[in-house]
Design an enzyme around this catalytic site. Sequence first.
Site, PDB file in Angstrom:
ATOM      1  N   LYS A   1      50.713  11.262 -15.246  1.00 52.97           N
ATOM      2  CA  LYS A   1      51.190  10.357 -16.288  1.00 52.97           C
ATOM      3  C   LYS A   1      52.673  10.105 -16.057  1.00 52.97           C
ATOM      4  O   LYS A   1      53.438  11.055 -15.896  1.00 52.97           O
ATOM      5  CB  LYS A   1      50.975  11.050 -17.651  1.00 52.97           C
ATOM      6  CG  LYS A   1      50.737  10.091 -18.791  1.00 52.97           C
ATOM      7  CD  LYS A   1      50.403  10.863 -20.045  1.00 52.97           C
ATOM      8  CE  LYS A   1      51.202  10.322 -21.214  1.00 52.97           C
ATOM      9  NZ  LYS A   1      51.086  11.154 -22.399  1.00 52.97           N
TER      10      LYS A   1
ATOM     11  N   SER B   1      58.171   8.099 -29.515  1.00 50.24           N
ATOM     12  CA  SER B   1      59.087   8.075 -28.370  1.00 50.24           C
ATOM     13  C   SER B   1      59.015   6.722 -27.678  1.00 50.24           C
ATOM     14  O   SER B   1      60.034   6.192 -27.216  1.00 50.24           O
ATOM     15  CB  SER B   1      58.706   9.161 -27.366  1.00 50.24           C
ATOM     16  OG  SER B   1      58.809  10.425 -27.943  1.00 50.24           O
TER      17      SER B   1
ATOM     18  N   ARG C   1      51.087  11.761 -37.751  1.00 52.05           N
ATOM     19  CA  ARG C   1      51.749  10.603 -38.349  1.00 52.05           C
ATOM     20  C   ARG C   1      50.773   9.770 -39.160  1.00 52.05           C
ATOM     21  O   ARG C   1      50.984   9.462 -40.299  1.00 52.05           O
ATOM     22  CB  ARG C   1      52.385   9.728 -37.256  1.00 52.05           C
ATOM     23  CG  ARG C   1      53.644  10.296 -36.710  1.00 52.05           C
ATOM     24  CD  ARG C   1      54.019   9.675 -35.413  1.00 52.05           C
ATOM     25  NE  ARG C   1      53.100  10.062 -34.357  1.00 52.05           N
ATOM     26  CZ  ARG C   1      53.297   9.847 -33.085  1.00 52.05           C
ATOM     27  NH1 ARG C   1      54.368   9.206 -32.688  1.00 52.05           N
ATOM     28  NH2 ARG C   1      52.439  10.258 -32.182  1.00 52.05           N
TER      29      ARG C   1
ATOM     30  N   HIS D   1      60.038  14.310 -34.256  1.00 60.26           N
ATOM     31  CA  HIS D   1      59.767  15.604 -33.632  1.00 60.26           C
ATOM     32  C   HIS D   1      60.675  16.687 -34.242  1.00 60.26           C
ATOM     33  O   HIS D   1      60.219  17.781 -34.559  1.00 60.26           O
ATOM     34  CB  HIS D   1      60.071  15.564 -32.126  1.00 60.26           C
ATOM     35  CG  HIS D   1      59.175  14.681 -31.311  1.00 60.26           C
ATOM     36  ND1 HIS D   1      59.655  13.702 -30.478  1.00 60.26           N
ATOM     37  CD2 HIS D   1      57.826  14.650 -31.172  1.00 60.26           C
ATOM     38  CE1 HIS D   1      58.655  13.102 -29.859  1.00 60.26           C
ATOM     39  NE2 HIS D   1      57.528  13.649 -30.272  1.00 60.26           N
TER      40      HIS D   1
HETATM   41  P1  ADP Z   1      54.760  10.518 -28.824  1.00 58.38           P
HETATM   42  O1  ADP Z   1      54.971  10.329 -27.366  1.00 58.38           O
HETATM   43  O2  ADP Z   1      53.556   9.777 -29.362  1.00 58.38           O
HETATM   44  O3  ADP Z   1      55.972  10.259 -29.682  1.00 58.38           O
HETATM   45  P2  ADP Z   1      54.448  13.410 -28.298  1.00 58.38           P
HETATM   46  O4  ADP Z   1      53.398  13.660 -27.305  1.00 58.38           O
HETATM   47  O5  ADP Z   1      55.825  13.657 -27.836  1.00 58.38           O
HETATM   48  O6  ADP Z   1      54.326  12.009 -29.026  1.00 58.38           O
HETATM   49  O7  ADP Z   1      54.168  14.248 -29.628  1.00 58.38           O
HETATM   50  C1  ADP Z   1      54.087  15.635 -29.711  1.00 58.38           C
HETATM   51  C2  ADP Z   1      53.624  16.018 -31.092  1.00 58.38           C
HETATM   52  O8  ADP Z   1      54.547  15.519 -32.061  1.00 58.38           O
HETATM   53  C3  ADP Z   1      52.276  15.443 -31.505  1.00 58.38           C
HETATM   54  O9  ADP Z   1      51.631  16.390 -32.320  1.00 58.38           O
HETATM   55  C4  ADP Z   1      52.625  14.209 -32.304  1.00 58.38           C
HETATM   56  O10 ADP Z   1      51.631  13.863 -33.211  1.00 58.38           O
HETATM   57  C5  ADP Z   1      53.889  14.688 -32.993  1.00 58.38           C
HETATM   58  N1  ADP Z   1      54.796  13.612 -33.346  1.00 58.38           N
HETATM   59  C6  ADP Z   1      55.243  12.622 -32.552  1.00 58.38           C
HETATM   60  N2  ADP Z   1      56.067  11.788 -33.226  1.00 58.38           N
HETATM   61  C7  ADP Z   1      56.134  12.268 -34.502  1.00 58.38           C
HETATM   62  C8  ADP Z   1      56.784  11.837 -35.704  1.00 58.38           C
HETATM   63  N3  ADP Z   1      57.505  10.730 -35.733  1.00 58.38           N
HETATM   64  N4  ADP Z   1      56.632  12.574 -36.808  1.00 58.38           N
HETATM   65  C9  ADP Z   1      55.853  13.688 -36.779  1.00 58.38           C
HETATM   66  N5  ADP Z   1      55.191  14.138 -35.706  1.00 58.38           N
HETATM   67  C10 ADP Z   1      55.321  13.449 -34.572  1.00 58.38           C
END
Ligand code: ADP
Length: 167
Positions: free
Chosen positions: A42, A129, A91, A18
């Site tokens: 959720k 995450s 990703r 992120h």
């Molecule tokens: P997650 O819970 O799957 O980690 P989030 O809902 O927090 O994801 O993700 C928010 C945004 O950040 C989404 O657009 C997701 O595709 C992107 N994202 C999540 N993890 C990564 C990563 N490792 N690298 C790049 N973008 C990411």
Amino acid sequence: MMKKAIYPGSFDPVTNGHLEIIKRASQMCDQLIVLISVNPNKSSSFSAEERAAFLRKVCYDIPNVRIDSCSGLIVDYFREHDCDIIIKGLRAMSDFETEFQMAHVNKHLCPRAETVFLCADSQSTYLSSSMVRQIAMFGGDISPFVPESIKDDITKRLLIKAAKEDK
Ligand code: ADP
């Protein structure tokens, strides 16, 4: 130059993946709002306040980044705050399908809501995450996956949570 962008997500908790997107996106706009989307239906491991505190800590040195949260539709926030663009990270193909659908739905609900996708850095394409939470809950080392400044706090809180759930 894009003016005001939002980067929505759960950030439960924020990972290096992120943060890498936040840094790159912040260079492409005047202001970037990292938007914690709160879904009461959720379950999340960290409260919105905890997630915001982690994000504030890791983004403290990026002057044009602000942290906010919203419990409604992203496009409503987008409209109400007069935003110009939605940023999403991609990703893998698995992300693409849901993000593609989401981008179209958002555009349908708010025609000026364009989504810009940034490809994940090769180092973090596998990072999520939920993976960080799993490793920490089993006492593993999450230091390669999250910023150093929040690593111990994440581990401590998740271990407390796991112990409570065990009772
Ligand atoms: P997650 O819970 O799957 O980690 P989030 O809902 O927090 O994801 O993700 C928010 C945004 O950040 C989404 O657009 C997701 O595709 C992107 N994202 C999540 N993890 C990564 C990563 N490792 N690298 C790049 N973008 C990411």
